[in-house]
Design an enzyme around this catalytic site. Sequence first.
Site, PDB file in Angstrom:
ATOM      1  N   SER A 137       1.110  -1.236   0.049  1.00 12.47           N
ATOM      2  CA  SER A 137      -0.375  -0.056  -0.141  1.00 12.47           C
ATOM      3  C   SER A 137       1.259   1.248  -0.465  1.00 12.47           C
ATOM      4  CB  SER A 137      -1.427  -0.170   1.230  1.00 12.47           C
ATOM      5  OG  SER A 137      -1.069   1.153   1.385  1.00 12.47           O
ATOM      6  N   TYR A 150      -3.557  -0.610  10.566  1.00 12.62           N
ATOM      7  CA  TYR A 150      -3.438  -0.940   9.176  1.00 12.62           C
ATOM      8  C   TYR A 150      -2.327  -0.901   8.419  1.00 12.62           C
ATOM      9  CZ  TYR A 150      -4.399  -1.516   4.142  1.00 12.62           C
ATOM     10  OH  TYR A 150      -4.393  -1.886   3.021  1.00 12.62           O
TER      11      TYR A 150
END
Length: 270
Positions: A137, A150
Amino acid sequence: MGKTILITGGGSGFGKAAAIGMARNGHNIIATCQVSPMVTAMREEVTKLDLGRRIRVERLDLTDPYDIKQAQGWDFDVLWNNAGQGEPGPVWEIPVDIVRRNFEMNVFLPLTLTQGVIQRWIREGKHHGKKVVFTSSMGGLFTPANWGTYVSTKHALESIAEALQQELAAYGIKIQTINPGAYYTGYNETMADNPFRWMDDSKNFTKRADLRKGFDDFFATPEGKMDAQEMIDRMIEIVPADTGKFRNVCPKVIEDMLKDHQLKAWEAQI
């Protein structure tokens, strides 16, 4: 030459769209889904698209050790660890068992699958030219407030991928990361709902309305809701490729933002 590619999280979002695109480009895909109803729906869609010869749909629930063991026995050229989940919310208030579960799903279970696959490739002498891709990400390279849990799992994936790249170079196994920005697939938007199942205004210092407003404000910006097709097209190109960059941030404006952020981190003051 067509590759055989195993995709975790292949029944929705980026994984599903890229699976279809790579199959149309002549690759053979093992698209795996976490739950059986997703398998059925994906198989029906593959049949309607007349891609049944190219896409095989299987269940792979990473929390099921028997599913992992079965998948480690399949033959493929590229393992794409794409499945994941996210737990946002203030890192100083989020229940630690939720943090553990997020690491289990995003780090430990993909590592378990990957270790078994790589060890089998090497044990059987089939390792040259193989490849492992991790969907990381933009959050694997910086840490915005209220996304700490996360993105810390993605930071861990970045480190694991970097170590694997060095450790496996002698075996001819290639390692790669893909680092999407905040593309509009539904993944980020549903992830943002997660903290509201445990946040309690009578107990937590962070208030639900304030956190929701922060998420909504971000998703209302151009960077918070980008057209996913750009990323899907890049994934279709990157995942089967024999050459390319180790780290693949998309879009370019996010790559530039991350580089600037990392430079500024050296001068950040407390």
